[in-house]
Every structure is written in structure tokens, then in C-alpha cells.
Design a protein around this motif. Sequence first.
Motif, short mmCIF file in Angstrom:
data_model
loop_
_atom_site.label_atom_id
_atom_site.label_comp_id
_atom_site.label_asym_id
_atom_site.label_seq_id
_atom_site.Cartn_x
_atom_site.Cartn_y
_atom_site.Cartn_z
N GLU A 240 -13.00 115.08 45.46
CA GLU A 240 -12.05 113.97 45.39
C GLU A 240 -11.37 113.77 46.74
N ASN A 242 -8.36 113.29 47.45
CA ASN A 242 -7.09 114.00 47.56
C ASN A 242 -7.25 115.49 47.33
N THR A 243 -8.45 116.01 47.57
CA THR A 243 -8.68 117.45 47.58
C THR A 243 -8.84 117.87 49.03
N THR A 244 -7.84 118.56 49.56
CA THR A 244 -7.82 118.84 50.99
C THR A 244 -7.38 120.27 51.26
N VAL A 255 -4.60 121.30 48.54
CA VAL A 255 -4.24 120.28 47.56
C VAL A 255 -5.50 119.97 46.74
N SER A 257 -7.10 117.93 43.36
CA SER A 257 -6.88 116.89 42.36
C SER A 257 -7.16 117.46 40.97
N LYS A 258 -6.43 116.96 40.00
CA LYS A 258 -6.60 117.45 38.63
C LYS A 258 -7.97 117.09 38.08
N SER A 259 -8.50 115.94 38.48
CA SER A 259 -9.83 115.55 37.98
C SER A 259 -10.91 116.47 38.53
N TYR A 260 -10.74 116.89 39.81
CA TYR A 260 -11.71 117.82 40.40
C TYR A 260 -11.66 119.17 39.69
N GLU A 268 -5.15 123.82 34.99
CA GLU A 268 -4.19 123.85 36.10
C GLU A 268 -3.07 124.87 35.89
N ASP A 284 1.43 115.53 40.76
CA ASP A 284 0.25 114.70 40.50
C ASP A 284 -1.02 115.44 40.89
N SER A 285 -0.88 116.41 41.80
CA SER A 285 -1.97 117.29 42.20
C SER A 285 -1.53 118.73 42.02
#
Length: 574
Positions: A240, A242-244, A255, A257-260, A268, A284-285
Amino acid sequence: GVPRCGASLHEPNKALRIELNANANCTWQIQRNANQTIRIVFSHFKFAPSSSCETESIKVFDGASTASPLLGQVCDDTDAVPVLESSSDSLTFIITTNSVPFTRNFFVYYYFFSPGSRTENCGGELTGPNGTFSSPNYPAPYPQFRYCVWHIQTPKNSKINLEFRDFFLELDRNCQLDFTAVYDGASTATGLLGKVCGLAQPTFESSSNVLTVVLSTDDANSYRGFSAQYSTAPLPGPMEPNTTLTCSSDSMRIVLSKSYLASLGFGEAHLQLNDPSCRPVVTDSVIFSFPLASCGTIKKDEGHSITYTNTISLAAAGSAITRQRDTEITARCTMGNNETLELIYTTTNNAIQKLAAGGRYNVSMAFYESDLFSKPIQYSPYYVDLNQTLFAEVTLHSTDPNLQVFIDTCTASPQPGFGSLTYDLIRSGCNKDDTVVTYPAFENHGRFKFRAFRFLRSFPSVYLQCDIVICDSNSTNSRCARGCISRQKRATSPYTWKTNTVVGPIRLKRDLRAAEHSEYLTEVEAEKTPNLQQYNFYTLAFVVLISNILIVVAVMLRYHKHQAGYSYQNVQNS
């Protein structure tokens, strides 16, 4: 049998079963008058637990002594089955052990061979989405003293599934005689997925579209070998956006993401690092942010960089914390010589996800008033007297307490860009100016002093640039520990992490006094010399005043003349 500590070997091939205890330093020399080269296989090695390369290792040299070029090094954390080849008919290896009481075991065998000969014709390059290959002579017994390498490369964005449909090699407990090794990638130096021997049907899965397979045999028993096939499967999509992973001189920030996380089957609420007490902040993450040297982070000196690695895993619910080893996220920060940030995605047999990023240490340099290094010089330019002692300090800003700062090179130049005109204060850790004094390493500081140099007599400003080396302070063989390196040895002394920092300009106080005096004279002259407008005003006023005086004089003369005439007329009348 077990050989003594070191030996001089002349046989065309030989197997060595070596057993050593603490504080060993043993050298084996292999030499034979033959127009052949040597292949040496370290098929089994067991060092003392948690030993480092600095204290315990096998070093292999390409020649008849330890002064010959280094071919390679084997340590406790070597992730491969090392196979090295000499360039001539001589080779030397030395095994050193530390003081830990522990029985070390090694199995080494070597043989002479002729590169490019027909007997060396095995292995090869395999491309395409699928294929098959087998050991030499399969299903007949494979030949002795063979080293075959197959490189498999499939289309991009795919992974490789390797299956040995038939597999029968000589069996021994550590697979140290005949074996097949499979590597995750194009190299046989690292990334070992497994080493297999005996009767089996092993399978392997790569993390990318490249896989390497090795067959190594000795001169003892031979069996039918193997037949293998490989196929491909698509890699999962990219992470994702926003996965960093962000690396700094102080911390690591992950960071997710919840979907990842959901795609990996991670909840989580039950995530942890190597240190189970380190838990994320969930917004949110899912965010892990922690100092580099905390939360169970593993630091490793890679030669020209230092890596920090931590693992995110799923903790079981309940009071007892355990790890689910079949799914993990590995985050690694590499502190190298550039600031490029790279995010890569890989998977392995056990669905391990890897985040990798590059970073830089934050380093600064400043001048101080004295050798107490308590009061930095806050102003710039820094005005000094000729031959005044200057105190310079380089500071590493990092939360890792086990780092050492080493000042490798410092040069002065009248140009901030450091062109061809430079003057060496320190070069390769050696003091080049006879006024330089380097202080012992202190925590995360590097310090030295020197006198204002002759550059200041000829140039209005001088800048100072220093090359800084950052090392693991626990390493006894790092660039920092070696100190001054002569020109002859410079090429053989790798650094761990290197950067440079600039401070300046430095100027002479006499130039400051001259500038202040010149400014004072300018002000005085300005006070003495009125401007043109004032001059014109005063001139005009003077002219008007003279004119008025002349008018008054003329009037008075006429008046007196008239009075004189009047008096004369009266006399005549009388």
C-alpha cells in the motif's frame, strides 16, 4: 583423523575434519607444483555461539601465505556454504577462535582442478517461466569433484517454485560430503534457503524471479543425483502507498496500512517487535516509532554500512506471548553513504515481508573556546589570531550509544567548494600538520585541536572540511580501531560509514581590526566633509550677507556726503 593445529598440505585432494578449542590461531597452507588451481569447500562450520567476525573466523588467502590477497572470510553468521577458488597452485587459510570455552568443529575439503576443462562443464543458465534440469550423468551416478551451478531467471514480477522430483545424494549428518544448496537470488555468497543430501524430495520457493542451485561432490560415494523442475507464480502486488519505512540518525519509523496487514492475516491489536514490550500506536494506520538501538533491534556491521533490523510479528492473544513464525514483516535500515530511500517488497517460503530503507547519520562540526569543549563558537566568521589554538569537535547525533566517531581526513581551503588549493591537517587518520593533536574518542564525539595555519596569511578566509567515519564501537577490527593508516595500507582498510562536514569561514583578527579602522576613518571623513547641498547653502548665505553689508555701507556714505555738503553751504552763507 583430526589434524594438528595447522599443516602444510601437498596432496592433490584432501578432506580435513578440524576440531579446535578457545584461543586457537591455526594456519593451513596448500601448495603443489601443478598447472592447476585449488577449489576449497567449507561444507560445515560451527563456531562459538554469538561470535563475531572480529573475534572468530576463517580467512582464506589467494597464495602461499597470509600476506597474499584475501579471497574470503567465513564467520558464524555466514549465510552460505563457502566455496572459494585460488588463482594459482597455492592457497592458505587461517582459523582463529576467541576465549569462549567451546568445542568448534569444521569440515573442509579441497582439490586441484583445471578451469575450463570438460569435467567442469556442468550447470548453466535457465530462463523462461518453467523448465527442468538434472545432475551430471543422471540417473547414473554423478562424477566426483564436481561443482555445478544453475542460475534460474524467470519473467519479472514472478517467483520461482523449485521441486526435486527425484533426489539421492550421499548421506551424512551435516551434508558435508555431497550436497545441493539452494540460494534465494543470483549469488552463492548469501541467501541460503537450504542445504540437502541423502534421499529426499525437497521443495523451495524464491522471493523474486532469480534462484541459484549448486551441486558439490567429493571423491567418495556417488549416487544417481537428482532431477528437478521449476515453475513460476506471480508475486503479490506492491505494498500500500501508506506502508513506509523511514530511517533517521535517531530512530526507525514503520507505518503500516490496515488493509495491508489484513492481507497478511495480521490483527492490528496483537503486533509486536523483537522486544514484545514495544507495541504500535494505532490510528488510521499502525505506527511503530522507536530509537535505533531499542526494541530488540539487531545491529550489524556490513563493512561499508551499518544495518539495523527489527521484525514485526503477531503475538498470540492471552497472557503468554509467543511468536507466529510463519508470517513476519522484517524492517531494515541501512545507514550508507547516500540518502536514497528505497522501499522493496519480497516474500520467502514462510511469507516473510521485508521493508528496507536507506538513511544517513546526522553529523555536525563546530569550533569551541577551549579544550573543555563546553562553549561553542556561535558566530561566523570566526576571527582568530595567527598561531592561535583552535578546538574543533565533530558530533554524531544518534540514539545508538554503541557508535564511534573517527576523524579520517581534514583539509583546509580558501574556497568553500574545496578546489585544487587545499592543505591537509589530517589524512587517513594521520596528523599531517605538526600542530594537530587528536583527542581520544569520547562517546559520540571526535575532537582535535590545531593552530591557525599559514593559509590565513595569504587568503582572507579559510574553510575546514572533515571526512568522518562512523563505526560500531564493539568492533575491534573496524576502521575506527585501526587509527592512522599509511599510504601503502590505505586500500585494504574499509570503512563502515563515511560522510563529510564543513565549517567556516575562519578569518584573522587583524583583518577585522583593519576593517573596523577603515570604517572609522570613513565615518570621520564623512563628518569633516559637508555635503554639496550644505556647501551651496552656506555659500549663498555668505553672498547675501556681503551684499547687505555693501548696501548698508553705500547708504551710509551717501548720508555722510550729504551732511558734509550741508555743513559747507552754511559756512559760505555765514
